[in-house]
Write an enzyme that holds these catalytic residues in place. Structure first.
Site, short mmCIF file in Angstrom:
data_model
loop_
_atom_site.label_atom_id
_atom_site.label_comp_id
_atom_site.label_asym_id
_atom_site.label_seq_id
_atom_site.Cartn_x
_atom_site.Cartn_y
_atom_site.Cartn_z
N TRP A 126 0.82 -1.21 0.00
CA TRP A 126 0.00 0.00 0.00
C TRP A 126 0.85 1.27 0.00
O TRP A 126 1.74 1.41 0.85
CB TRP A 126 -0.87 0.07 1.26
CG TRP A 126 -1.97 -0.91 1.45
CD1 TRP A 126 -1.97 -1.98 2.31
CD2 TRP A 126 -3.27 -0.89 0.85
NE1 TRP A 126 -3.18 -2.62 2.26
CE2 TRP A 126 -4.00 -1.97 1.37
CE3 TRP A 126 -3.88 -0.05 -0.09
CZ2 TRP A 126 -5.31 -2.24 1.00
CZ3 TRP A 126 -5.18 -0.32 -0.47
CH2 TRP A 126 -5.89 -1.41 0.07
N ASP A 127 0.54 2.19 -0.88
CA ASP A 127 1.05 3.55 -0.74
C ASP A 127 0.26 4.20 0.39
O ASP A 127 -0.85 3.75 0.73
CB ASP A 127 0.83 4.31 -2.06
CG ASP A 127 1.14 5.79 -1.93
OD1 ASP A 127 2.25 6.12 -1.49
OD2 ASP A 127 0.27 6.60 -2.27
#
Length: 233
Positions: free
Chosen positions: A9-10
Site C-alpha cells: 500500500w502507498d
C-alpha cells in the site's frame, strides 16, 4: 484462494488524505508566524511540491534538497524570506505526523483484509512523520511491515527500493503481489519495473497520460476486495 497474497500500500493519497494533512499543517504553520496562507498560495505550494517530488523520483535531487528547496522557492515567490525556514520545516513535519484523515474508510478495509492477505506500507514520505501518523491512525498495527524510502536509501520508483521490499516480505512469487497507489510515476512505474501487478487508485478528474499502464484501476478502495476475489473479471 485470493488472487493475491500480498498488498503493498502507498500511504499519502491512497490510504490517507495527504491534501487534507498538508492544508491543515500549512495553515497552522503560517498562523504561528502571524500570516494567513490563501487558497491560491496553497495551490501554488502544491504545484511546487509535486515538481520537487518528481525530481526526487528521477534521482535528480536528494530528500534533503526536496524538503528545503520547495519552501525556499515558495518563500522566495511570495517574499517570505524573513520566515525561519528551519523552524517552519520542523513544525510542518510535526503537523504532517499528527494530522490525518482516512480515504474510503481505509482503516476498515485494511482491518477486513487482516488474515486474508499480508499488508505492507511503501512510502516516500519523511520517516518520522509517516511512522507517527501510521501509528496514530491505527494503520501501523494492521501492517506486516512498513517500508520507508528514507530508511532504505532509495525512493520509489527506483528498483533498489522495491528490491529491498521484496527481499524482506514473505511472498516470493511476484505474481501474487499487488502494488496499490495513486501515483503513476512512483507506485505504478516502480511496481511494473519490479515485475509486480499494479493497481492505480485514480482520483476524479485525473487521466493516465503516461506510458505506465496498471493492471487494475479503481476509484474507491473498496474495489480492492473484488480484485482480490476475482469478482472484477
Amino acid at each position: 484462494m485470493n488472487r493475491f497474497s500480498t498488498i503493498l500500500w502507498d500511504v499519502d493519497g491512497t490510504l490517507l488524505d495527504f491534501a487534507y494533512s498538508q492544508k491543515q499543517s500549512l495553515e497552522k504553520c503560517f498562523r504561528s508566524v502571524g500570516r494567513k496562507i490563501t487558497a491560491a498560495q496553497l495551490e501554488r505550494y502544491s504545484q511546487i511540491n509535486e515538481v520537487f517530488w518528481k525530481r526526487l523520483e528521477l534521482g535528480e535531487i536528494t530528500k534533503g534538497q526536496l524538503l528545503t528547496g520547495r519552501f525556499e522557492q515558495f518563500f522566495r515567490e511570495y517574499g517570505y524570506e524573513d520566515i525561519n525556514l528551519e523552524q517552519f520545516l520542523r513544525e510542518y513535519q510535526e503537523g504532517l505526523g499528527n494530522i490525518y484523515a482516512y480515504l474510503d474508510d481505509s482503516l476498515g478495509i485494511c482491518k477486513a483484509l487482516q488474515g486474508m492477505v499480508s499488508q505492507y506500507v511503501i512510502t516516500n514520505g519523511v520517516s518520522s512523520s509517516q511512522r507517527r501518523k501510521l501509528q496514530l491512525s491505527g494503520l501501523a498495527d494492521l501492517m506486516d511491515g512498513i517500508f520507508v524510502s528514507e530508511e532504505i536509501g532509495a525512493p520509489k520508483p527506483q528498483p533498489a527500493f522495491f528490491a529491498c521490499c521484496l527481499e524482506q516480505i514473505e511472498e516470493k512469487d511476484p505474481g501474487r503481489i499487488l502494488v496499490v497507489g495513486d501515483s503513476l510515476s512512483s507506485d505504478i512505474k516502480g511496481g511494473l519495473q519490479a515485475g509486480l501487478s499494479t493497481c492505480w487508485y485514480r482520483k476524479e478528474g485525473t487521466v493516465n497520460d503516461t506510458p505506465y499502464q496498471p493492471d487494475y484501476e479503481i476509484s474507491d478502495l473498496h474495489e480492492i476486495l473484488g480484485i482480490l476475489s476475482g469478482e472484477d473479471r
